[in-house]
Design an enzyme around this catalytic site. Structure first.
Site, PDB file in Angstrom:
ATOM      1  CD  GLU A 179      34.931  -3.845  21.247  1.00 31.90           C
ATOM      2  OE1 GLU A 179      34.511  -4.429  22.231  1.00 31.90           O
ATOM      3  OE2 GLU A 179      35.673  -2.858  21.326  1.00 31.90           O
ATOM      4  CD  GLU A 372      36.801  -8.262  22.917  1.00 28.90           C
ATOM      5  OE1 GLU A 372      36.798  -7.391  23.816  1.00 28.90           O
ATOM      6  OE2 GLU A 372      37.217  -8.048  21.762  1.00 28.90           O
TER       7      GLU A 372
END
Ligand code: BG6
Length: 474
Positions: A179, A372
């Site tokens: 991320e 995810e």
């Protein structure tokens, strides 16, 4: 059949939220080890308060986490029983280099992950490995001020080279930085940054972003040189922006906000800084040290695939209205009146996953990987610690249907899907255990009390069937 036969079904975790064993096997401290549970967690994560001394008054949930450090053999056995094809995990940088840039790697740390990868291979589970999942060695924060210093690139690439070399033949799929856009929202979590009084925060964030983007490109180059079989991906906290209304101002704002986040993948997947970013730097007087050699490095070493996390979409407006807001994966957003929310206020939007997949595929034309996705919810186990989590099954079913449609109807190229926190683990945003994502229950509460016993939930058996049918039986 909607999905290709080699579709990678799996689950994901990160070292800092699962392993525990904070100082075991000569491991050094990492930024996440300084994130306590409680009211100061956010401010520390944003780099507004320094906790470099690791104040004893706090409780640190990552110190023990779910003790995967000692449970990994049994855990992998359960993952194999579920039928996983891929397991996403991260290597803790400070298990390999306790100070981040030691002259020699720590053999105990290297051997630990080697055992894990071999165990996964024993069950024909492909490891998908993140090099840095919210992971900055504390010694380098003290020495260099973390990623604000270009020397971090050498430390990171040396670490990357070490693990690519050691795990050649064992690991093929790599993600460079988890991320990467979280740097903009939680700079200490994403980049180990602690801001000084009066510092130019925007300037610093983008200089750090440049260092990370460069490090990621270099790691991609090294991975390919060491083993041509290696496949390297970037990783973004995903979720597109919706205009709050069809007013042109709202639509334009949504485009701008998308650019703000996709900026990172634009560089990692296309190899150069997009014009809108260069204009922003000019307008806001952000001066970044980018050399010609840097530009060539970025252009020559783009990623093989684009991965992202998806929990929710985000809603924005270009008008100065006072709309109700909500949170979701560390971003603030306007509350979308058409969507329901989780117990933590994250808005549930399976169709938004399909839109994101379309958007990303159109923008990059590279294979995608959802690494995810999942529902953080409070579970109520019975006396045997068994959880009937129909709500989690429903959430996952809807998201799987959405990505199947993106593949079958829209023609998106999708490599795989790893649900987040396949075993319950510590929440990144809150530090709680009670925000559970797992298909496997872990007996541990918010204060770290419990037997740590692992018990498959109802969702475990459901996902087992989904995988066995390659997504045909939902
Ligand atoms: C992503 C992270 O932001 O979302 C994970 O990569 C994190 O580390 C996950 O755990 C879910 O967020 P949270 O805050 O509910 O744990």
């Amino acid at each position: 059949m909607a999905l290709p036969e080699n579709f990678l079904w799996g689950g994901a975790i990160a070292a800092n939220q699962a392993e525990g064993g904070m100082l075991a096997g000569n491991r050094g401290l990492s930024n996440i080890d300084l994130l306590p549970q409680g009211e100061h967690r956010m401010a520390i994560g944003k780099g507004l308060i320094s906790n470099l001394q690791r104040d004893e008054k706090y409780y640190y949930p990552s110190e023990k986490a779910i003790d995967m450090y000692n449970h990994y053999l049994d855990d992998i056995k359960l993952l194999a029983e579920m039928g996983l094809k891929v397991f996403r995990l991260s290597i803790s940088w400070t298990r390999i280099f306790p100070n981040g840039d030691d002259s020699q790697p720590n053999e105990e740390g290297l051997a630990f992950y080697e055992r894990i990868f071999k165990e996964l291979r024993k069950y024909h589970i492909e490891p998908l490995v993140t090099l840095a999942h919210f992971d900055v060695p504390v010694a380098l924060i003290k020495k260099y001020g973390a990623w604000r210093n270009r020397k971090m690139i050498d430390a990171y690439t040396n670490y990357a080279r070490t693990v690519f070399t050691r795990y050649k033949g064992l690991v093929k799929y790599w993600l460079t930085i988890n991320e990467i856009n979280i740097l903009l929202h939680q700079p200490f979590v994403g980049g180990g940054l602690i801001f000084g009084e009066g510092e130019n925060v925007a300037q610093l964030k983008y200089q750090v972003a440049h260092h990370q983007l460069l490090a990621s490109a270099l790691a991609t180059k090294i991975a390919h040189e060491i083993d041509s079989e290696n496949k390297v991906g970037c990783m973004l906290a995903g979720g597109s922006h919706y205009p709050y209304s069809c007013q042109p101002e709202d639509y334009l704002e949504a485009i701008h906000r998308d650019n703000g986040e996709y900026f990172f993948i634009d560089v990692q997947a296309r190899g150069y800084y997009p014009n809108y970013a260069l204009k922003k730097f000019e307008r806001e007087n952000i001066q970044i040290d980018i050399t010609q050699a840097d530009k060539e490095m970025l252009l020559a070493n783009t990623v093989d695939f684009v991965s992202f996390s998806y929990y929710c979409s985000r809603t924005v407006s270009g008008l100065d209205e006072n709309y109700a807001s909500t949170t979701g994966n560390l971003f603030k957003s306007i509350k979308n009146p058409y969507l329901k929310s989780t117990q933590w206020g994250w808005q549930i939007d399976p169709l938004g996953l399909r839109s994101s997949l379309n958007m990303l595929y159109n923008r990059y034309q590279k294979p995608l990987f959802i690494v995810e996705n999942g529902l953080g919810a409070k579970d109520e186990p019975d006396e045997q610690n068994y959880v009937v989590d129909d709500y989690r099954i429903e959430y996952t079913r809807q998201h799987i249907q959405a990505f199947k449609d993106a593949v079958e109807i829209d023609g998106v190229e999708l490599m795989g899907y790893t649900t987040w926190g396949i075993l319950d683990l510590v929440s990144a945003s809150t530090g709680q255990m009670s925000k559970r994502y797992g298909f496997i229950y872990v007996d541990c509460d918010d204060q770290g009390r419990g037997s740590l016993r692992r018990v498959p939930k109802k969702s475990f058996y459901w996902y087992q069937k989904v995988i066995a049918s390659n997504g045909e039986i939902l």
